[in-house]
Design an enzyme around this catalytic site. Structure first.
Site, short mmCIF file in Angstrom:
data_model
loop_
_atom_site.label_atom_id
_atom_site.label_comp_id
_atom_site.label_asym_id
_atom_site.label_seq_id
_atom_site.Cartn_x
_atom_site.Cartn_y
_atom_site.Cartn_z
N HIS A 71 10.31 -36.06 -93.39
CA HIS A 71 11.73 -36.38 -92.89
C HIS A 71 11.99 -35.21 -91.33
O HIS A 71 13.14 -35.18 -90.52
CB HIS A 71 12.45 -34.72 -93.83
CG HIS A 71 12.20 -32.94 -93.09
ND1 HIS A 71 10.88 -32.54 -94.15
CD2 HIS A 71 12.63 -32.09 -92.75
CE1 HIS A 71 11.05 -30.87 -93.69
NE2 HIS A 71 11.98 -31.12 -92.79
N ASP A 126 7.64 -36.17 -98.81
CA ASP A 126 7.23 -35.20 -98.08
C ASP A 126 5.82 -34.92 -96.30
O ASP A 126 6.56 -34.01 -96.43
CB ASP A 126 8.56 -34.15 -97.89
CG ASP A 126 9.16 -34.16 -96.22
OD1 ASP A 126 9.27 -34.61 -95.30
OD2 ASP A 126 9.60 -32.82 -96.41
N SER A 219 10.22 -26.87 -90.25
CA SER A 219 9.27 -27.49 -90.94
C SER A 219 8.28 -28.82 -90.77
O SER A 219 7.74 -28.54 -89.53
CB SER A 219 9.99 -28.68 -91.10
OG SER A 219 11.01 -28.39 -91.66
#
Length: 646
Positions: A71, A126, A219
């Site tokens: 992502h 992901d 992230s």
């Protein structure tokens, strides 16, 4: 579910509106500088400090490869090899400079094919791999966790990053860390915090009471655990998302991509020769011993033995050899010739406790013979005779090579990849009349009647795609196709038991540029082939609106349009009109070329209701127009028009 992406401000003028960042990780502490040499920061290209440009983290797992979250590279933050860089050795990204850190350029991106596609709805996908143009040899790679017993609930993990220090707060310029216990999927699901059941490829971590967590901007960064025997750090997870309740909220654990689930995909992508070998033998797993012979799959590959075979002569074995009337212990073993995936190391010992590496294998080689086209057998003696130093034992160790294999592998028969076609790649030996850079991928393991469709896209049409299908066995071209447009799609039906190479190149000699390669194809907006913007032609106009869905963080919103119908050398003026008094905003308009370089901009003032940008289109260039709000938080309707300059 809230992905933990820290969205970048897109324009230099908007950076001045960002508050000074404070010392990321919620409830943690600043890390000791430079104790995690595998830690990477993903930063956008352009101006400003690394802190201004950092949007995700990553982990060096091989000199050429960085693991991050898919992502981070798709959707609103759609990234290609030329839109971001990777920083190693950073700590305070506000003061670190290119002179104090290593800035690595990106060559290729491998997105897990399950992310936001219908390839495998049972998992999230992901996780992504980024290949560097040059190896980061000055930094230590972090090993991958492959044993699921290492990640049982209650195991202490550590996560780090430069993300927000509180939910909705500010990011840290310093690298920060926090320790969290791993949590079972059942425990995390029981909170009801995620809107839907968690999937098998997810790894929760955190405290029921909250207070400590990863957050936006972390992230893609590492969730690490200690090896239970040698206490070394290993990569167990990749920061993915959190609950809608926010970072570090009560009963809202952080969710990470589970590395043990993706271990085989990661290994076969980074080590494609192993992937091809395993594929032709229907071998599953990397360190699995599926045939019970005490040899893992990777060891069977290293010594080119047949899984399921009891032929012990193919295994490494200790021997005694006589050289110049001296007896030496020696080890006899087979290996794949030209194996670019693995390095072989030979060690000697007198007591099975202390081992010394034999650094010059060539000088200690007693014999070398070719057993077949792929396999050679070596006999390596110890550095000293048995009587000289009491050497009685030898062993062979294998480890991943630090090189790059120019022939990729397609794990599971699916691929979502973005790369660079340039002179760092080999050239095509099957074509004449020019120089054609190539990127090859191995394909096999299919049954008859199973068609495959490829999608090869030249980003911004900088070159015309050419695709060839080649027989792996003899290198002969079976078929080829090309297009003068930006996107090439091709379907073919492979023969059972036949292995192929799919070769990407250009129609033009020395054609180069950024591309994406997918199979199965990715629909427009699906993240594989890149964003599909609406078009506006010279002489035309459109009515639009900036809404919450157009937000990029820090109170800014934008819409993008692809310009068409421009004449080389003829100036055009782009105009945006929007009036705050009638439900609009104070606009800014910016024109970018296909390399995301700013070409023209106008309207950088809180007082204007109309913004203009004039530029001259150049040959071979494509342009994107961005409509942006100047006043923080403002959005609304507007009209965009493009006309020849008067």
């Amino acid at each position: 579910m809230k992905r933990l992406l820290l969205v970048l401000s897109l324009l230099v003028f908007s950076l001045t509106s960002i508050a000074q960042r404070q010392p990321a990780i919620v409830g943690g502490a600043e890390s000791t500088p430079h104790v995690y040499p595998w830690m990477a920061a993903l930063v956008g290209t352009g101006g400003g400090t690394f802190a201004d440009r950092q949007f995700c983290g990553g982990t060096l797992v091989h000199p050429y490869w960085v693991v991050t979250a898919t992502h981070c590279l798709t959707g609103q933050s759609d990234n290609y090899p030329d839109t971001f860089e990777i920083v190693f050795g950073g700590h305070n990204l506000a003061t670190d400079t290119p002179a104090t850190v290593t800035v690595a350029q990106v060559a290729e991106i491998f997105l897990h094919p399950a992310y936001e596609t219908a390839v495998n709805p049972s998992i999230d996908g992901d996780i992504a791999l980024v290949r560097l143009k040059n190896p980061a040899t000055n930094f230590t790679a972090l090993p991958l966790v492959h044993d699921t017993s290492f990640t049982t609930p209650g195991t202490t993990s550590r996560v780090m990053g430069w993300g927000l220090t509180t939910d909705g707060g500010q990011a840290s310029t310093f690298l920060r860390e926090v320790d969290l216990p791993l949590v079972s999927l059942a425990t995390a699901d029981a909170t009801g915090a995620y809107g839907s059941p968690l999937k098998q490829d997810m790894l929760p971590a955190g405290f029921a009471a909250g207070g400590k967590d990863s957050c936006q901007g972390d992230s893609g960064g590492p969730l690490m655990i200690r090896h239970p025997r040698n206490n070394r750090w290993m990569l167990a997870g990749v920061v993915s998302f959190g609950a809608a309740a926010g970072c570090a909220a009560t009963n809202a654990y952080g969710i990470y991509a589970r590395v043990t689930y993706y271990h085989e995909w990661l290994m076969k992508t980074m080590h494609p020769a192993f992937g091809r070998w395993a594929n032709t033998r229907s071998v599953v797993g990397v360190f699995d011993n599926t045939d019970g012979d005490r040899f893992s799959s990777i060891a069977e590959f290293a010594f080119n033995t047949q899984p399921g075979s009891s032929n012990n002569t193919a295994r490494p074995r200790l021997e005694k050899v006589n050289v110049s009337n001296q007896d030496y212990p020696a080890v006899r073993f087979r290996r794949l010739r030209n194996n670019t995936d693995l390095d072989y190391r030979v060690f000697q010992s007198s007591n099975l406790s202390n081992w010394t590496r034999i650094t010059d294998l060539q000088a200690n080689t007693v014999s070398s013979s070719n057993l077949d086209a792929d396999t050679e057998e070596l006999v390596i003696r110890s550095g000293q005779s048995a009587t000289q130093a009491g050497i009685q034992f030898m062993n062979v160790q294998i480890e991943p090579s630090k090189g790059f294999n120019p022939v990729g592998f397609t794990p599971g028969g699916t691929l979502r990849m973005r790369g660079t076609l340039d002179n760092s790649l080999p050239t095509d030996p099957t074509r004449t009349g020019g120089t054609y850079y190539i990127r090859d991928f191995s394909l096999g393991g299919y049954t008859n009647g199973q068609p495959i469709e490829f999608q090869f896209i030249s980003r911004s049409n900088v070159f015309s795609p050419h695709l060839s299908l080649i027989a792996e066995a003899n290198g002969q071209v079976i078929a080829s196709t090309s297009t003068n447009g930006a996107e090439l799609r091709w379907t073919f039906t492979p023969q059972a038991g036949t292995n192929y190479r799919v070769r990407l190149s250009s129609v033009e000699s020395a054609g180069s540029g950024i591309y994406s390669f997918n199979f199965p194809p990715v629909a427009a907006g699906g993240g594989g082939g890149g964003p599909q913007f609406p078009e506006i032609a010279v002489g035309g106009s459109v009515d639009g609106e900036l809404t919450d869905s157009d937000g990029v963080g820090d109170g800014f919103f934008f819409d993008d349009y692809r310009l068409t119908g421009a004449t080389v050398g003829q100036q055009v003026t782009v105009t945006v009109t929007s009036n705050p008094a009638s439900g609009g905003f104070n606009p800014t308009v910016t024109v970018f070329d296909e390399g995301d370089n700013q070409v023209a901009s106008g309207g950088n003032s809180q007082a204007v209701t109309t913004a203009n940008a004039t530029f001259t289109p150049l040959a071979g260039k494509t342009y994107t127009i961005s409509v942006i709000n100047f006043t923080n938080g403002a959005k609304g309707t507007y009209q965009l028009s493009v006309a020849p300059a008067s």
